[in-house]
Design an enzyme around this catalytic site. Sequence first.
Site, short mmCIF file in Angstrom:
data_model
loop_
_atom_site.label_atom_id
_atom_site.label_comp_id
_atom_site.label_asym_id
_atom_site.label_seq_id
_atom_site.Cartn_x
_atom_site.Cartn_y
_atom_site.Cartn_z
N ASP A 1 -11.05 3.05 3.90
CA ASP A 1 -11.32 1.61 3.76
C ASP A 1 -12.83 1.34 3.69
O ASP A 1 -13.24 0.24 3.31
CB ASP A 1 -10.76 0.85 4.98
CG ASP A 1 -9.54 0.01 4.61
OD1 ASP A 1 -9.34 -0.25 3.40
OD2 ASP A 1 -8.80 -0.39 5.53
N LYS B 1 0.84 -1.20 0.00
CA LYS B 1 0.00 0.00 0.00
C LYS B 1 0.88 1.25 0.00
O LYS B 1 0.59 2.21 -0.70
CB LYS B 1 -0.94 -0.01 1.21
CG LYS B 1 -2.08 -1.02 1.05
CD LYS B 1 -2.83 -1.28 2.35
CE LYS B 1 -3.80 -2.43 2.18
NZ LYS B 1 -4.46 -2.85 3.42
N GLN C 1 -4.60 -1.42 9.55
CA GLN C 1 -4.41 -2.75 8.98
C GLN C 1 -4.94 -3.81 9.95
O GLN C 1 -4.55 -3.86 11.10
CB GLN C 1 -2.92 -2.98 8.68
CG GLN C 1 -2.63 -4.29 7.99
CD GLN C 1 -3.26 -4.38 6.59
OE1 GLN C 1 -3.19 -3.44 5.81
NE2 GLN C 1 -3.87 -5.50 6.28
#
Length: 288
Positions: free
Chosen positions: A119, A52, A96
């Site tokens: 997200d 990422k 994460q």
Amino acid sequence: MILLDGKATAAAIRSELKDKVAAQEARGIRTPGLAVILVGEDPASQVYVRNKEKACENVGIRSLAYRLPADSTQDAVEGLIRELNARDDVDGILLQLPLPKGLDSQACLDLIAPDKDVDGFHPVNMGRLALGLPGFAPCTPAGVIELLRRHNVTTSGKRAVVIGRSNIVGKPMAMMLWGYGDFANATVTVCHSRTPELAKLCAEADILVAAIGRPHFVTADMVKDGAVVVDVGINRTDDGLVGDCDFAAIKDKVSAITPVPGGVGPMTIAMLLVNTVKACENHLGLAN
Ligand code: NDP
């Protein structure tokens, strides 16, 4: 058979974003910033976070990495999220998952400001998706929709079956397939571990999305001739990375299919970048 090439499509999206960010920077507009929080040393998570970060750099997004020790307290993680929520130079915050045992992921996700929730996991964004309102959609299903759209796969009036009902893939995938702006309008069935006659339902699908997490779960007899098959699964096996679908057995009877790897995976990261650029535009009042 069309190969729904997520790698190439994601590269095209990254290139468009790179041009956009560069054009904005040339006009003196600050570049988007994504904060990535990694707690602990889970090897798969470390790889995801690195990928990422690289993807961000590639398009000109500032990536701010926060690596916290595995024994971090809930207060420490929440404190960092609060700090990042308050910063003007941070447009997106990515936590994460999974978090190390003992930490409450949902409480952390709930704390991320919805306008920085790139997200798309915050209840406000999930609620907005359910209501058909603008917001941040979870990256994996959004990537699937974008992949279908860019390959001119029509979904309107089609029979779609989604296997899996998780909050990050199956559930939002179903919502997006039945209604996502001017795309979608499919008739959607969601299957899970308690679904009887799952194979029969799958065999009726014009569009079949597998998000289960079981290698080669979807076999040729579960797929209708000419169907579009999207394989979200990523399973590490002795034979390497494989999807939830038996690609070799299915590929000759479908009209389109995603490979694993190189299908949905790269699209997920691309949509994270799209969401981060969008968050920055929203924060700067540039949104169209
Ligand atoms: P979850 O484990 O959260 O959900 C799996 C779903 O599959 C559940 O709804 C479960 O049903 C259902 N399921 C499991 N076994 C069966 C079965 N035998 N029959 C029918 N349904 C079953 O997984 P995720 O949604 O997080 O991920 C799914 C897959 O997608 C994984 O392989 C993951 O690695 C991959 N993934 C890939 C991404 C990408 O970028 N390509 C991103 C995210 C995930 P029930 O609810 O009843 O338990």
